[in-house]
Design a protein around this motif. Sequence first.
Motif, PDB file in Angstrom:
ATOM      1  N   THR A 289      21.227  75.631 -48.014  1.00  0.00           N
ATOM      2  CA  THR A 289      20.993  74.564 -47.042  1.00  0.00           C
ATOM      3  C   THR A 289      20.476  75.186 -45.751  1.00  0.00           C
ATOM      4  O   THR A 289      21.019  76.179 -45.267  1.00  0.00           O
ATOM      5  CB  THR A 289      22.289  73.777 -46.725  1.00  0.00           C
ATOM      6  OG1 THR A 289      22.866  73.321 -47.949  1.00  0.00           O
ATOM      7  CG2 THR A 289      21.991  72.572 -45.840  1.00  0.00           C
ATOM      8  N   LEU A 290      19.438  74.578 -45.224  1.00  0.00           N
ATOM      9  CA  LEU A 290      18.888  74.968 -43.930  1.00  0.00           C
ATOM     10  C   LEU A 290      19.103  73.801 -42.980  1.00  0.00           C
ATOM     11  O   LEU A 290      18.708  72.669 -43.287  1.00  0.00           O
ATOM     12  CB  LEU A 290      17.401  75.290 -44.054  1.00  0.00           C
ATOM     13  CG  LEU A 290      16.688  75.745 -42.789  1.00  0.00           C
ATOM     14  CD1 LEU A 290      17.306  77.031 -42.233  1.00  0.00           C
ATOM     15  CD2 LEU A 290      15.204  75.945 -43.074  1.00  0.00           C
ATOM     16  N   PHE A 291      19.767  74.078 -41.866  1.00  0.00           N
ATOM     17  CA  PHE A 291      20.020  73.059 -40.855  1.00  0.00           C
ATOM     18  C   PHE A 291      19.097  73.261 -39.665  1.00  0.00           C
ATOM     19  O   PHE A 291      18.635  74.373 -39.403  1.00  0.00           O
ATOM     20  CB  PHE A 291      21.477  73.139 -40.355  1.00  0.00           C
ATOM     21  CG  PHE A 291      22.498  72.792 -41.387  1.00  0.00           C
ATOM     22  CD1 PHE A 291      22.816  71.469 -41.655  1.00  0.00           C
ATOM     23  CD2 PHE A 291      23.164  73.790 -42.085  1.00  0.00           C
ATOM     24  CE1 PHE A 291      23.782  71.150 -42.607  1.00  0.00           C
ATOM     25  CE2 PHE A 291      24.120  73.485 -43.042  1.00  0.00           C
ATOM     26  CZ  PHE A 291      24.431  72.160 -43.299  1.00  0.00           C
ATOM     27  N   CYS A 292      18.872  72.198 -38.926  1.00  0.00           N
ATOM     28  CA  CYS A 292      18.155  72.273 -37.660  1.00  0.00           C
ATOM     29  C   CYS A 292      18.800  71.254 -36.734  1.00  0.00           C
ATOM     30  O   CYS A 292      19.073  70.124 -37.150  1.00  0.00           O
ATOM     31  CB  CYS A 292      16.671  71.959 -37.854  1.00  0.00           C
ATOM     32  SG  CYS A 292      15.662  72.243 -36.383  1.00  0.00           S
ATOM     33  N   GLU A 293      19.069  71.667 -35.491  1.00  0.00           N
ATOM     34  CA  GLU A 293      19.716  70.776 -34.532  1.00  0.00           C
ATOM     35  C   GLU A 293      18.895  70.690 -33.242  1.00  0.00           C
ATOM     36  O   GLU A 293      19.286  71.232 -32.217  1.00  0.00           O
ATOM     37  CB  GLU A 293      21.137  71.256 -34.231  1.00  0.00           C
ATOM     38  CG  GLU A 293      22.073  71.105 -35.392  1.00  0.00           C
ATOM     39  CD  GLU A 293      23.526  71.369 -35.019  1.00  0.00           C
ATOM     40  OE1 GLU A 293      24.397  70.741 -35.630  1.00  0.00           O
ATOM     41  OE2 GLU A 293      23.790  72.186 -34.111  1.00  0.00           O
TER      42      GLU A 293
ATOM     43  N   LYS B  10       9.289  65.143 -40.944  1.00  0.00           N
ATOM     44  CA  LYS B  10       8.032  65.196 -41.699  1.00  0.00           C
ATOM     45  C   LYS B  10       8.054  66.236 -42.802  1.00  0.00           C
ATOM     46  O   LYS B  10       7.434  66.051 -43.847  1.00  0.00           O
ATOM     47  CB  LYS B  10       6.853  65.516 -40.762  1.00  0.00           C
ATOM     48  CG  LYS B  10       6.378  64.371 -39.933  1.00  0.00           C
ATOM     49  CD  LYS B  10       5.201  64.842 -39.089  1.00  0.00           C
ATOM     50  CE  LYS B  10       4.879  63.859 -37.996  1.00  0.00           C
ATOM     51  NZ  LYS B  10       3.827  64.379 -37.094  1.00  0.00           N
ATOM     52  N   VAL B  11       8.724  67.349 -42.561  1.00  0.00           N
ATOM     53  CA  VAL B  11       8.720  68.410 -43.573  1.00  0.00           C
ATOM     54  C   VAL B  11       9.820  68.243 -44.615  1.00  0.00           C
ATOM     55  O   VAL B  11       9.923  69.063 -45.524  1.00  0.00           O
ATOM     56  CB  VAL B  11       8.751  69.826 -42.957  1.00  0.00           C
ATOM     57  CG1 VAL B  11       7.558  70.051 -42.059  1.00  0.00           C
ATOM     58  CG2 VAL B  11      10.035  70.111 -42.240  1.00  0.00           C
ATOM     59  N   GLY B  12      10.631  67.190 -44.498  1.00  0.00           N
ATOM     60  CA  GLY B  12      11.589  66.878 -45.554  1.00  0.00           C
ATOM     61  C   GLY B  12      13.054  67.023 -45.220  1.00  0.00           C
ATOM     62  O   GLY B  12      13.909  66.820 -46.079  1.00  0.00           O
ATOM     63  N   PHE B  13      13.376  67.382 -43.978  1.00  0.00           N
ATOM     64  CA  PHE B  13      14.780  67.438 -43.594  1.00  0.00           C
ATOM     65  C   PHE B  13      15.342  66.018 -43.566  1.00  0.00           C
ATOM     66  O   PHE B  13      14.633  65.060 -43.240  1.00  0.00           O
ATOM     67  CB  PHE B  13      14.937  68.052 -42.201  1.00  0.00           C
ATOM     68  CG  PHE B  13      14.835  69.551 -42.155  1.00  0.00           C
ATOM     69  CD1 PHE B  13      15.953  70.332 -41.900  1.00  0.00           C
ATOM     70  CD2 PHE B  13      13.615  70.183 -42.342  1.00  0.00           C
ATOM     71  CE1 PHE B  13      15.863  71.721 -41.837  1.00  0.00           C
ATOM     72  CE2 PHE B  13      13.508  71.565 -42.274  1.00  0.00           C
ATOM     73  CZ  PHE B  13      14.629  72.337 -42.029  1.00  0.00           C
ATOM     74  N   GLU B  14      16.610  65.898 -43.880  1.00  0.00           N
ATOM     75  CA  GLU B  14      17.295  64.611 -43.849  1.00  0.00           C
ATOM     76  C   GLU B  14      18.271  64.587 -42.687  1.00  0.00           C
ATOM     77  O   GLU B  14      18.987  65.569 -42.442  1.00  0.00           O
ATOM     78  CB  GLU B  14      18.044  64.379 -45.163  1.00  0.00           C
ATOM     79  CG  GLU B  14      17.116  64.289 -46.354  1.00  0.00           C
ATOM     80  CD  GLU B  14      17.859  64.194 -47.679  1.00  0.00           C
ATOM     81  OE1 GLU B  14      18.987  64.732 -47.782  1.00  0.00           O
ATOM     82  OE2 GLU B  14      17.300  63.591 -48.603  1.00  0.00           O
ATOM     83  N   PHE B  15      18.312  63.452 -41.995  1.00  0.00           N
ATOM     84  CA  PHE B  15      19.217  63.284 -40.860  1.00  0.00           C
ATOM     85  C   PHE B  15      20.659  63.260 -41.353  1.00  0.00           C
ATOM     86  O   PHE B  15      20.993  62.580 -42.320  1.00  0.00           O
ATOM     87  CB  PHE B  15      18.887  61.987 -40.115  1.00  0.00           C
ATOM     88  CG  PHE B  15      19.782  61.747 -38.939  1.00  0.00           C
ATOM     89  CD1 PHE B  15      19.591  62.425 -37.747  1.00  0.00           C
ATOM     90  CD2 PHE B  15      20.826  60.844 -39.032  1.00  0.00           C
ATOM     91  CE1 PHE B  15      20.423  62.216 -36.653  1.00  0.00           C
ATOM     92  CE2 PHE B  15      21.659  60.619 -37.942  1.00  0.00           C
ATOM     93  CZ  PHE B  15      21.458  61.304 -36.761  1.00  0.00           C
TER      94      PHE B  15
ATOM     95  N   LEU C 243      17.973  70.473 -44.862  1.00  0.00           N
ATOM     96  CA  LEU C 243      17.086  70.541 -46.018  1.00  0.00           C
ATOM     97  C   LEU C 243      17.797  71.400 -47.055  1.00  0.00           C
ATOM     98  O   LEU C 243      18.085  72.574 -46.798  1.00  0.00           O
ATOM     99  CB  LEU C 243      15.740  71.164 -45.640  1.00  0.00           C
ATOM    100  CG  LEU C 243      14.701  71.283 -46.765  1.00  0.00           C
ATOM    101  CD1 LEU C 243      14.345  69.909 -47.345  1.00  0.00           C
ATOM    102  CD2 LEU C 243      13.451  71.984 -46.247  1.00  0.00           C
ATOM    103  N   THR C 244      18.123  70.796 -48.184  1.00  0.00           N
ATOM    104  CA  THR C 244      18.802  71.533 -49.241  1.00  0.00           C
ATOM    105  C   THR C 244      17.773  72.301 -50.075  1.00  0.00           C
ATOM    106  O   THR C 244      16.588  71.953 -50.100  1.00  0.00           O
ATOM    107  CB  THR C 244      19.589  70.594 -50.169  1.00  0.00           C
ATOM    108  OG1 THR C 244      18.655  69.724 -50.823  1.00  0.00           O
ATOM    109  CG2 THR C 244      20.642  69.801 -49.405  1.00  0.00           C
TER     110      THR C 244
END
Length: 151
Positions: free
Chosen positions: A93-97, A111-116, A138-139
């Motif tokens: 899993t890759l997170f972004c905050e 846009k690149v596929g991360f889910e909220f 993004l898993t």
Amino acid sequence: MGVDINIRPTKDQLEKLVNDQFDIDMKYRKTYFLTWLINGQAVGCSNVNQIEFGNKAFMHLHLWNSQNRQIGIGTDFVKKSLPYYFNNLNLQTLFCEPYALNPAPNKTVEKVGFEFVMSHVTVPGASNFEQEVNRWQLTRSNYEKRYHNIN
């Protein structure tokens, strides 16, 4: 946006942080940096920290010059960065905050596929002030479904 300029690391501190990671096996890295280039010129970067090799990490993204924002290159750069993170760190899993009040990185990761996942208040990095951030994830499974042909 979201950076407290009073606690930003100096150039020397940043160079030391980056250089200290070069000879460390990926399994033990604290951070992993990528520099984004256009025509051989650095225009931005991405990095991950809070790395748990084989499990998860938190991604950060920055375009340094406002002229390069809102024209789609951030999205392209993030797409090109994903294989480095997922493959080299064996992430699940890759997170972004990103800062909740900064729409650009929030739109980019979506846009690149991360889910909220959620919004919450935190200090997301060493040079940030306390702020509301949006957690995106993004898993590996979703990454592979979406980008199985990108190398």
